[in-house]
Design an enzyme around this catalytic site. Structure first.
Site, PDB file in Angstrom:
ATOM      1  N   ASP A 139      74.933  33.416  20.165  1.00 54.70           N
ATOM      2  CA  ASP A 139      76.121  34.207  19.880  1.00 54.70           C
ATOM      3  C   ASP A 139      76.503  34.149  18.401  1.00 54.70           C
ATOM      4  O   ASP A 139      76.170  33.201  17.689  1.00 54.70           O
ATOM      5  CB  ASP A 139      77.308  33.697  20.707  1.00 54.70           C
ATOM      6  CG  ASP A 139      77.038  33.733  22.194  1.00 54.70           C
ATOM      7  OD1 ASP A 139      76.206  34.557  22.624  1.00 54.70           O
ATOM      8  OD2 ASP A 139      77.651  32.938  22.919  1.00 54.70           O
ATOM      9  N   LYS A 140      77.267  35.136  17.990  1.00 51.83           N
ATOM     10  CA  LYS A 140      77.744  35.212  16.609  1.00 51.83           C
ATOM     11  C   LYS A 140      78.439  33.922  16.180  1.00 51.83           C
ATOM     12  O   LYS A 140      78.175  33.389  15.094  1.00 51.83           O
ATOM     13  CB  LYS A 140      78.714  36.398  16.463  1.00 51.83           C
ATOM     14  CG  LYS A 140      79.411  36.471  15.119  1.00 51.83           C
ATOM     15  CD  LYS A 140      80.433  37.600  15.077  1.00 51.83           C
ATOM     16  CE  LYS A 140      81.197  37.603  13.756  1.00 51.83           C
ATOM     17  NZ  LYS A 140      82.224  38.667  13.707  1.00 51.83           N
TER      18      LYS A 140
END
Length: 307
Positions: A139-140
């Site tokens: 994920d970011k």
């Protein structure tokens, strides 16, 4: 063009067309289905229908999803922390806040943009023009180790290891609360939330098998420092499983509480260890990265409260 054919069941009768279709086809968001309805690409019993149309049991739905227009990612001179590199692959330590590949709202500044600048044309093409070299994602707001394939042979071999669950991925995390057990396994299917399409959840509806092995490393005031080993790699898996148990990841703005008793300075989830067999030589390789400074700072802050 990709086509989907659905038959409406009795439990779906009376639902709106866009809602019924989006729930049955997880890869299409409700807004995407609405756009397809508007363009005449959603047919009910052979005729185009409005998104608001009510469905009945037995209705035959045909969804025609045009192929996405290619969007070439371009190289950008963005610093990368490369842990390992050879002719077939790279292992990169991704910082939190960096998106892995271009997508709506993030067309530049991604890991892919940085890789294209660093590697030029030496990236596998299996992921397409948007995801060259990307074998798996994080994920970011999750930091840590990510493997990148430089050619299709390496990409295919690494993907097969992930599929066979022989690809080691261990994460460090700080989560809210304490556990009754020091080591346990979460075996709970993960799928798209029916109430918020941007979120995942534990559900039996259009879900996939998901298993996370958890070990408590340290109990801290109000929190636990844990290690999570992925057996499967579903979207947001650790974050969803921890939230499902009532122990969301500290700093998680999507699945965690709106207010935290401490300032975490970010989401405390870090892909710390990765292990795999080299796709060409067959040699076992593993790498471990240091916790990010903000993560270590939180641990030190919580430890100081114990004294």
């Amino acid at each position: 063009m990709k086509e989907y054919r659905l038959t409406i069941g009795t439990d779906e009768e009376g639902s709106r067309l866009d809602k019924a279709v989006a729930e049955r086809i997880p890869e299409l968001s409700r807004s995407a289905v609405q756009a397809l309805c508007k363009s005449g690409n959603v047919l009910m019993n052979g005729r185009p229908q409005d998104k608001n149309a009510s469905v009945k049991a037995g209705d035959e739905i045909l969804v025609q999803a045009p192929d996405p227009q290619p969007m070439d990612a371009t190289g950008e001179d963005i610093p990368l922390e490369i842990v390992y590199e050879d002719d077939d692959l790279l292992v990169v330590n991704k910082p939190k806040g960096m998106v892995v590949h271009p997508a709506a709202g993030n067309y530049t500044g991604t890991l892919v943009n940085a890789l294209l600048y660093h590697c030029g044309g030496s990236l596998s093409g299996i992921g397409g023009v948007i995801r060259p070299g990307i074998v798996h994602r994080i994920d970011k707001d999750t930091s840590g180790l990510l493997i990148v394939a430089k050619n299709d042979t390496a990409h295919q071999a690494l993907s097969e290891q992930i599929k066979a669950h022989t690809f080691t991925r261990e994460y460090a995390a700080v989560v809210h609360g304490h556990f009754k057990e020091q080591a346990f396994t979460v075996n709970a299917p993960v799928g798209r939330s029916q109430t918020d399409r941007k979120k995942m959840c534990v559900t039996d509806h259009n879900s996939r098998h998901a298993v996370t092995h958890v070990e408590v490393l340290e109990e801290l005031p109000g929190f636990s420092y844990i290690k999570c080993r992925l057996e499967t790699g579903r979207t947001h898996q650790i974050r969803v499983h921890m939230a499902y148990l009532g122990h969301p990841v500290a700093g998680d703005r999507v699945y965690g509480p709106r207010k935290s008793p401490v300032d975490t300075q970010g989401q405390c989830l870090h892909a710390r260890t990765i292990g795999f067999r080299h796709p060409v030589t067959g040699e076992w390789m593993d790498f471990t990265s240091q916790l990010p400074p903000y993560f270590e700072a939180l641990l030190q802050k919580l430890r100081s409260q114990q004294r």
